[in-house]
Design a protein around this motif. Structure first.
Motif, PDB file in Angstrom:
ATOM      1  N   GLU A 350      21.062  -1.090 102.698  1.00  0.00           N
ATOM      2  CA  GLU A 350      20.573   0.049 103.583  1.00  0.00           C
ATOM      3  C   GLU A 350      19.237   0.636 102.735  1.00  0.00           C
ATOM      4  OE1 GLU A 350      24.473   1.892 105.537  1.00  0.00           O
ATOM      5  OE2 GLU A 350      23.761   2.890 103.668  1.00  0.00           O
ATOM      6  N   ARG A 351      19.081   0.469 101.556  1.00  0.00           N
ATOM      7  CA  ARG A 351      17.742   0.743 100.877  1.00  0.00           C
ATOM      8  C   ARG A 351      17.594   2.266 100.779  1.00  0.00           C
ATOM      9  NH1 ARG A 351      13.700  -4.574 101.314  1.00  0.00           N
ATOM     10  NH2 ARG A 351      15.452  -6.109 101.447  1.00  0.00           N
ATOM     11  N   LYS A 352      18.695   2.886 100.644  1.00  0.00           N
ATOM     12  CA  LYS A 352      18.486   4.243 100.557  1.00  0.00           C
ATOM     13  C   LYS A 352      18.248   4.632  98.949  1.00  0.00           C
ATOM     14  CE  LYS A 352      21.652   5.592 104.228  1.00  0.00           C
ATOM     15  NZ  LYS A 352      23.211   6.157 104.765  1.00  0.00           N
ATOM     16  N   VAL A 353      17.537   5.872  98.948  1.00  0.00           N
ATOM     17  CA  VAL A 353      16.977   6.432  97.499  1.00  0.00           C
ATOM     18  C   VAL A 353      17.987   7.529  96.940  1.00  0.00           C
ATOM     19  CG1 VAL A 353      15.237   7.440  96.211  1.00  0.00           C
ATOM     20  CG2 VAL A 353      14.673   5.844  98.332  1.00  0.00           C
ATOM     21  N   PHE A 354      18.431   7.303  95.883  1.00  0.00           N
ATOM     22  CA  PHE A 354      19.348   8.070  95.110  1.00  0.00           C
ATOM     23  C   PHE A 354      18.830   8.351  93.816  1.00  0.00           C
ATOM     24  CE2 PHE A 354      21.683   5.464  97.841  1.00  0.00           C
ATOM     25  CZ  PHE A 354      22.664   5.974  98.890  1.00  0.00           C
ATOM     26  N   SER A 355      19.113   9.485  93.285  1.00  0.00           N
ATOM     27  CA  SER A 355      18.850  10.052  91.763  1.00  0.00           C
ATOM     28  C   SER A 355      19.766   9.316  90.543  1.00  0.00           C
ATOM     29  CB  SER A 355      18.786  11.606  91.651  1.00  0.00           C
ATOM     30  OG  SER A 355      18.479  11.975  90.351  1.00  0.00           O
ATOM     31  N   VAL A 356      19.116   8.292  90.064  1.00  0.00           N
ATOM     32  CA  VAL A 356      20.053   7.578  88.925  1.00  0.00           C
ATOM     33  C   VAL A 356      19.358   7.634  87.627  1.00  0.00           C
ATOM     34  CG1 VAL A 356      20.998   6.124  90.919  1.00  0.00           C
ATOM     35  CG2 VAL A 356      18.726   5.334  89.719  1.00  0.00           C
ATOM     36  N   ASN A 357      20.192   7.128  86.748  1.00  0.00           N
ATOM     37  CA  ASN A 357      19.838   7.114  85.457  1.00  0.00           C
ATOM     38  C   ASN A 357      19.730   5.443  85.275  1.00  0.00           C
ATOM     39  OD1 ASN A 357      20.125   9.960  83.883  1.00  0.00           O
ATOM     40  ND2 ASN A 357      21.620   9.744  85.458  1.00  0.00           N
ATOM     41  N   ILE A 358      18.615   5.125  85.046  1.00  0.00           N
ATOM     42  CA  ILE A 358      18.266   3.793  84.889  1.00  0.00           C
ATOM     43  C   ILE A 358      16.957   3.499  83.791  1.00  0.00           C
ATOM     44  CG2 ILE A 358      19.279   2.774  86.797  1.00  0.00           C
ATOM     45  CD1 ILE A 358      16.686   2.874  88.255  1.00  0.00           C
ATOM     46  N   PRO A 359      16.783   2.489  83.283  1.00  0.00           N
ATOM     47  CA  PRO A 359      15.529   2.323  82.544  1.00  0.00           C
ATOM     48  C   PRO A 359      14.282   2.536  83.295  1.00  0.00           C
ATOM     49  CG  PRO A 359      16.986   0.393  82.193  1.00  0.00           C
ATOM     50  CD  PRO A 359      17.488   1.283  83.045  1.00  0.00           C
ATOM     51  N   ASN A 360      13.146   3.097  82.556  1.00  0.00           N
ATOM     52  CA  ASN A 360      12.094   3.645  83.387  1.00  0.00           C
ATOM     53  C   ASN A 360      11.491   2.292  84.006  1.00  0.00           C
ATOM     54  OD1 ASN A 360       9.563   5.010  83.942  1.00  0.00           O
ATOM     55  ND2 ASN A 360       8.915   4.418  81.971  1.00  0.00           N
ATOM     56  N   GLU A 361      10.998   1.409  83.283  1.00  0.00           N
ATOM     57  CA  GLU A 361      10.435  -0.144  83.742  1.00  0.00           C
ATOM     58  C   GLU A 361       9.247   0.305  84.578  1.00  0.00           C
ATOM     59  OE1 GLU A 361      13.890  -2.013  85.715  1.00  0.00           O
ATOM     60  OE2 GLU A 361      14.575  -2.967  83.913  1.00  0.00           O
ATOM     61  N   GLY A 362       8.426   1.120  84.152  1.00  0.00           N
ATOM     62  CA  GLY A 362       7.178   1.299  84.731  1.00  0.00           C
ATOM     63  C   GLY A 362       7.079   2.355  85.892  1.00  0.00           C
ATOM     64  N   ALA A 363       8.035   3.116  86.121  1.00  0.00           N
ATOM     65  CA  ALA A 363       8.262   4.225  87.030  1.00  0.00           C
ATOM     66  C   ALA A 363       7.408   5.632  86.677  1.00  0.00           C
ATOM     67  CB  ALA A 363       9.624   4.580  87.386  1.00  0.00           C
ATOM     68  N   VAL A 364       7.596   5.665  85.457  1.00  0.00           N
ATOM     69  CA  VAL A 364       6.834   6.820  84.887  1.00  0.00           C
ATOM     70  C   VAL A 364       5.610   6.262  83.888  1.00  0.00           C
ATOM     71  CG1 VAL A 364       6.713   9.043  83.843  1.00  0.00           C
ATOM     72  CG2 VAL A 364       8.649   8.602  85.528  1.00  0.00           C
ATOM     73  N   ALA A 365       4.573   6.358  84.083  1.00  0.00           N
ATOM     74  CA  ALA A 365       3.570   5.855  83.198  1.00  0.00           C
ATOM     75  C   ALA A 365       3.610   6.795  82.047  1.00  0.00           C
ATOM     76  CB  ALA A 365       2.037   5.860  83.801  1.00  0.00           C
ATOM     77  N   GLY A 366       3.174   6.079  80.897  1.00  0.00           N
ATOM     78  CA  GLY A 366       3.325   6.556  79.628  1.00  0.00           C
ATOM     79  C   GLY A 366       4.394   6.963  78.696  1.00  0.00           C
ATOM     80  N   ILE A 367       5.522   6.239  79.491  1.00  0.00           N
ATOM     81  CA  ILE A 367       7.084   6.494  78.777  1.00  0.00           C
ATOM     82  C   ILE A 367       7.569   4.813  78.479  1.00  0.00           C
ATOM     83  CG2 ILE A 367       9.331   7.234  79.205  1.00  0.00           C
ATOM     84  CD1 ILE A 367       8.364   9.432  80.405  1.00  0.00           C
ATOM     85  N   PRO A 368       8.235   4.337  77.591  1.00  0.00           N
ATOM     86  CA  PRO A 368       8.603   3.065  77.364  1.00  0.00           C
ATOM     87  C   PRO A 368       9.371   2.697  78.487  1.00  0.00           C
ATOM     88  CG  PRO A 368       8.648   4.289  75.059  1.00  0.00           C
ATOM     89  CD  PRO A 368       8.407   5.468  76.328  1.00  0.00           C
ATOM     90  N   ASP A 369       9.073   1.306  78.883  1.00  0.00           N
ATOM     91  CA  ASP A 369       9.951   0.773  80.001  1.00  0.00           C
ATOM     92  C   ASP A 369      11.334   0.929  79.633  1.00  0.00           C
ATOM     93  OD1 ASP A 369       7.564   0.119  81.216  1.00  0.00           O
ATOM     94  OD2 ASP A 369       7.716  -2.134  80.835  1.00  0.00           O
ATOM     95  N   ASP A 370      12.106   0.646  78.472  1.00  0.00           N
ATOM     96  CA  ASP A 370      13.553   0.794  78.190  1.00  0.00           C
ATOM     97  C   ASP A 370      13.983   2.054  78.102  1.00  0.00           C
ATOM     98  OD1 ASP A 370      12.267   1.509  75.719  1.00  0.00           O
ATOM     99  OD2 ASP A 370      13.781  -0.097  74.596  1.00  0.00           O
ATOM    100  N   ALA A 371      13.309   3.294  78.029  1.00  0.00           N
ATOM    101  CA  ALA A 371      13.805   4.701  78.035  1.00  0.00           C
ATOM    102  C   ALA A 371      14.450   4.977  79.300  1.00  0.00           C
ATOM    103  CB  ALA A 371      12.609   5.593  77.941  1.00  0.00           C
ATOM    104  N   VAL A 372      15.673   5.356  79.223  1.00  0.00           N
ATOM    105  CA  VAL A 372      16.572   5.792  80.255  1.00  0.00           C
ATOM    106  C   VAL A 372      16.201   6.995  81.039  1.00  0.00           C
ATOM    107  CG1 VAL A 372      18.975   6.147  80.980  1.00  0.00           C
ATOM    108  CG2 VAL A 372      18.436   4.278  79.598  1.00  0.00           C
ATOM    109  N   LEU A 373      15.705   6.986  82.173  1.00  0.00           N
ATOM    110  CA  LEU A 373      15.281   8.377  82.840  1.00  0.00           C
ATOM    111  C   LEU A 373      16.373   8.505  83.889  1.00  0.00           C
ATOM    112  CD1 LEU A 373      11.397   7.894  82.671  1.00  0.00           C
ATOM    113  CD2 LEU A 373      12.670   9.056  81.101  1.00  0.00           C
ATOM    114  N   GLU A 374      16.266   9.877  84.268  1.00  0.00           N
ATOM    115  CA  GLU A 374      16.760  10.353  85.807  1.00  0.00           C
ATOM    116  C   GLU A 374      15.656  10.272  86.522  1.00  0.00           C
ATOM    117  OE1 GLU A 374      20.606  12.530  86.008  1.00  0.00           O
ATOM    118  OE2 GLU A 374      19.299  13.903  86.726  1.00  0.00           O
TER     119      GLU A 374
END
Length: 457
Positions: A350-374
């Motif tokens: 269904e491709r719905k959007v949820f708030s999740v705790n996962i590795p950054n992987e480029g979602a937020v620039a300037g933060i390491p890719d492996d950092a776990v963000l919400e």
């Protein structure tokens, strides 16, 4: 014929979560399910299993309930695994908060950061890694959802130590949206947000009603409340987690969060009770707007007593004869809220959007890719994909980068049993300001929790 899907709940003794999950699955009616319940306490597991079976039978639902005290009995064939465990339970949680008071360090929650949260991580991480390794061995394709705290440290550790793709879930953003909707006096279905950060410090910075930015409207509400306070001083309500009051929330119950909103245009989703712990330098000796954190401001004893009361009442429903109360089947607030929707979106793409705790992987620039963000994540048939988060810049991002620094040391200490790393993590966290105190705290925590800290033996 489609295979019956299986979800394993480890920590089923978390009665409120288990009840909510089963009620949601009964009402969702998507496919055939086995819900497997696991808890290390056989008496509690027996009670919650009886309650679960009564709920299913009462609604004539096609759900199979199974249970075991041994998770390896239940994991084979699992499509989804959920953890809601708390190593050491409420008594250990109490001591995580109360031991630091010997050193004039006060915190109201103690499940994420500061000395209490770092202590909790030392107990939680080894057990969570063991669970992940069992999943890796017995059901490697299963989605692994974690609700246990400290969320950021646990998800980081499990991903570092195993190949299991763990996803951390929390209802903090859901809570924040309901809180803001009440502040504005609108139906929460009309409100949308974008948020990013760490679990328990996720900044909601894009807030809209019917697509319209409402920052100014929120500032106007705060201004009116300040003017009213001048005429009729407001008495703070330090603990109302379910937003039970009918009136609009008052900003003075969460002064730090609204100070941030006025300054940065962003507000922590779970407001002050959790947010204050990320800024210990602002509240030396726990002094918080005329009160003391954890004592008369967000008192930890009241929180634990309230949880124990709800827990006891829930289990009693399984023990008594006759049908369970109708209110148990109502969609309730809580950690379980979106799990059925998330699973449905994953299964049906269904491709719905949820708030999740996962590795950054480029979602937020300037933060390491492996950092776990919400952060916002899209639930697809291929799993979760992080979304690029536009506009998350400035001081709020800098605060997150700073707070990530102690997570790495916390995780390494828990994985290796290194006392010095544990002390270093507390120093970097900021609530402890001298190394002697840090070392004393480590010794005190190990003495108190030695039965749950095998890596430190």
């Amino acid at each position: 014929m489609a295979k019956r899907k299986k979800i394993v709940l480890i920590g089923a003794g978390s009665a409120v979560f288990t009840k909510g999950l089963i009620a949601d699955f009964i009402q969702s009616e998507f496919g055939e399910w086995e819900i497997a319940l696991c808890d290390i306490n056989p008496q509690i597991l027996e009670s919650i299993t009886r309650l679960a079976k009564k709920m299913v039978e009462q609604k004539k639902s096609d759900i199979i309930i199974s249970s075991s005290t041994d998770r390896t009995d239940l994991l084979p064939g699992a499509d989804f695994v959920v953890t809601t465990i708390a190593v050491g339970g409420r008594r250990a949680w109490e001591q995580d908060v109360k031991i630091p008071r010997k050193y004039n360090i006060y915190q109201p929650v103690g499940d994420s950061i500061m000395p209490g949260g770092i202590s909790r991580a030392q107990r939680m991480i080894p057990v969570m890694v063991e669970i992940a390794k069992d999943i890796e061995r017995l059901c490697p394709d299963a989605y692994f959802f974690n609700y246990s705290n400290p969320m950021t440290a646990i998800v980081t550790a499990v991903r570092r130590a195993t190949n299991v793709k763990i996803i951390g879930l929390c209802h903090g953003v859901i809570y924040g949206e309901k809180y803001l909707a009440k502040m504005l006096g609108v139906d929460v279905k009309r409100l949308t947000t974008i948020g990013a950060g760490l679990n328990h410090l996720t900044w909601l910075y894009d807030i809209r009603v019917d697509g319209k930015d409402v920052h100014q409207e929120l500032l106007d509400v705060v201004k009116r409340q300040k003017e009213e306070h001048e005429r009729n001083p407001h008495v703070r309500n330090f603990f109302n987690p379910l937003l039970e009051d009918k009136e609009i929330p008052n900003h003075m119950d969460n002064p730090l969060s609204w100070e941030f909103f006025e300054r940065y245009g962003a507000i922590p989703a779970v407001v002050d009770r959790h947010a204050v712990e990320f800024f210990p330098e602002r509240f030396p000796e726990g002094k918080y707007y005329g009160a003391t954190l954890g004592i008369d401001a967000f008192p930890i004893d009241d929180v634990i007593a309230r949880g124990e009361g709800i827990y006891k009442a829930m289990l009693e429903q399984g023990e008594t004869e006759g049908e369970v109360e109708a209110e148990l089947f109502q969609r309730a607030d809580g950690e379980h809220e979106q799990l059925a929707e998330i699973i449905k979106s994953l299964l049906l793409d269904e491709r719905k959007v949820f708030s999740v705790n996962i590795p950054n992987e480029g979602a937020v620039a300037g933060i390491p890719d492996d950092a776990v963000l919400e952060i916002p994540g899209v639930a697809t048939a291929r799993g979760f994909s992080s979304m690029h988060v536009n506009g998350f810049e400035g001081p709020v991002k800098d605060i997150i980068i700073k707070r990530l620094a102690s997570v790495d040391l916390t995780v390494e200490a828990a994985l290796t049993g290194d006392r010095q790393l544990w002390a270093d993590a507390m120093m970097l966290d900021g609530a402890v300001t001298d190394y002697e105190t840090a070392e004393n705290l480590v010794n005190d925590f190990i003495e108190e929790h030695k039965d749950y800290l095998p890596q430190y033996k």
